[in-house]
Design a protein around this motif. Structure first.
Motif, short mmCIF file in Angstrom:
data_model
loop_
_atom_site.label_atom_id
_atom_site.label_comp_id
_atom_site.label_asym_id
_atom_site.label_seq_id
_atom_site.Cartn_x
_atom_site.Cartn_y
_atom_site.Cartn_z
N UNK A 44 45.20 47.94 36.90
CA UNK A 44 45.69 47.72 35.54
C UNK A 44 44.80 46.75 34.75
N UNK A 45 43.87 46.12 35.43
CA UNK A 45 42.96 45.18 34.77
C UNK A 45 42.09 45.94 33.77
N UNK A 46 41.88 45.37 32.59
CA UNK A 46 41.13 46.07 31.54
C UNK A 46 39.68 46.34 31.94
N UNK A 47 39.05 45.42 32.66
CA UNK A 47 37.67 45.65 33.09
C UNK A 47 37.60 46.79 34.09
N UNK A 48 38.54 46.82 35.03
CA UNK A 48 38.58 47.90 36.02
C UNK A 48 38.84 49.23 35.32
N UNK A 49 39.73 49.24 34.35
CA UNK A 49 40.01 50.47 33.61
C UNK A 49 38.79 50.93 32.82
N UNK A 50 38.03 50.00 32.26
CA UNK A 50 36.80 50.39 31.55
C UNK A 50 35.79 51.00 32.51
N UNK A 51 35.69 50.44 33.72
CA UNK A 51 34.79 51.02 34.72
C UNK A 51 35.23 52.44 35.09
N UNK A 52 36.54 52.64 35.26
CA UNK A 52 37.06 53.96 35.57
C UNK A 52 36.79 54.94 34.43
N UNK A 95 22.41 50.58 43.45
CA UNK A 95 23.64 51.33 43.16
C UNK A 95 24.75 50.93 44.12
N UNK A 96 24.42 50.74 45.39
CA UNK A 96 25.42 50.37 46.37
C UNK A 96 25.98 48.97 46.08
N UNK A 97 25.12 48.05 45.70
CA UNK A 97 25.57 46.70 45.36
C UNK A 97 26.49 46.75 44.15
N UNK A 98 26.14 47.54 43.15
CA UNK A 98 26.99 47.65 41.96
C UNK A 98 28.34 48.28 42.31
N UNK A 99 28.33 49.31 43.15
CA UNK A 99 29.58 49.94 43.56
C UNK A 99 30.44 48.97 44.35
N UNK A 100 29.82 48.21 45.23
CA UNK A 100 30.55 47.22 46.02
C UNK A 100 31.17 46.15 45.12
N UNK A 101 30.44 45.74 44.11
CA UNK A 101 30.96 44.74 43.16
C UNK A 101 32.16 45.30 42.40
N UNK A 102 32.08 46.55 41.97
CA UNK A 102 33.20 47.18 41.27
C UNK A 102 34.42 47.25 42.19
N UNK A 103 34.20 47.55 43.46
CA UNK A 103 35.31 47.59 44.42
C UNK A 103 35.93 46.21 44.59
N UNK A 104 35.09 45.21 44.63
CA UNK A 104 35.60 43.85 44.77
C UNK A 104 36.48 43.48 43.57
N UNK A 105 36.06 43.84 42.38
CA UNK A 105 36.87 43.60 41.18
C UNK A 105 38.20 44.34 41.28
N UNK A 106 38.16 45.58 41.74
CA UNK A 106 39.38 46.39 41.87
C UNK A 106 40.34 45.73 42.86
N UNK A 107 39.81 45.24 43.97
CA UNK A 107 40.66 44.60 44.98
C UNK A 107 41.24 43.29 44.48
N UNK A 108 40.47 42.54 43.70
CA UNK A 108 40.95 41.25 43.18
C UNK A 108 41.98 41.41 42.07
N UNK A 109 41.72 42.33 41.13
CA UNK A 109 42.52 42.38 39.92
C UNK A 109 43.43 43.60 39.80
N UNK A 110 43.19 44.61 40.59
CA UNK A 110 44.03 45.81 40.53
C UNK A 110 43.59 46.78 39.44
#
Length: 90
Positions: A39-47, A22-37
Motif C-alpha cells: 500500500x506504500x505509494x513508492x511501492x505502488x509506483x514501482x508496480x 538489475x539484480x541489485x535494483x530488484x533486490x532493493x525494490x523487494x526490500x522496500x516492499x517488505x519494509x513498507x508493504x
C-alpha cells in the motif's frame, strides 16, 4: 569459448554488470516492499512502472507449476521477492 581464468571481454563485462545492477535494483525494490508493504505509494509506483502505468487486478495467472495463480499483483511480487526470482513474469 574463453580459456578458464581469462578475464571477460568488454562485451561480456557489460552483460555481467548489467545483470548485476538489475539484480541489485530488484533486490532493493523487494526490500522496500517488505519494509513498507504494497500500500506504500513508492511501492505502488514501482508496480505501476513495471506494468506500463497500471497495477493489474487479480487474479494474476502464472506459468509456475507450484503456483498457477496469485490473488493479486502484490502477492505475485512478494513471491518473486521471497524466492529471489526477480525477473519472473506472468
Amino acid at each position: 569459448a574463453q580459456q578458464p581464468g581469462a578475464p571477460l571481454s568488454d562485451q561480456e563485462y557489460h552483460q555481467f554488470f548489467k545483470f548485476l545492477q538489475n539484480t541489485i535494483q530488484a533486490s532493493t525494490a523487494c526490500h522496500l516492499r517488505e519494509l513498507y508493504g504494497c500500500k506504500n505509494s513508492l511501492v505502488q509506483r514501482l508496480d505501476e512502472y513495471e506494468n506500463h502505468g497500471v497495477i493489474p487486478p487479480g487474479p494474476i495467472c502464472s506459468e509456475l507449476p507450484e503456483n498457477s495463480f496469485f490473488h493479486n499483483f502484490c502477492t505475485f511480487s512478494l513471491y518473486r521477492c521471497i524466492m529471489k526470482k526477480y525477473f519472473l513474469k506472468v
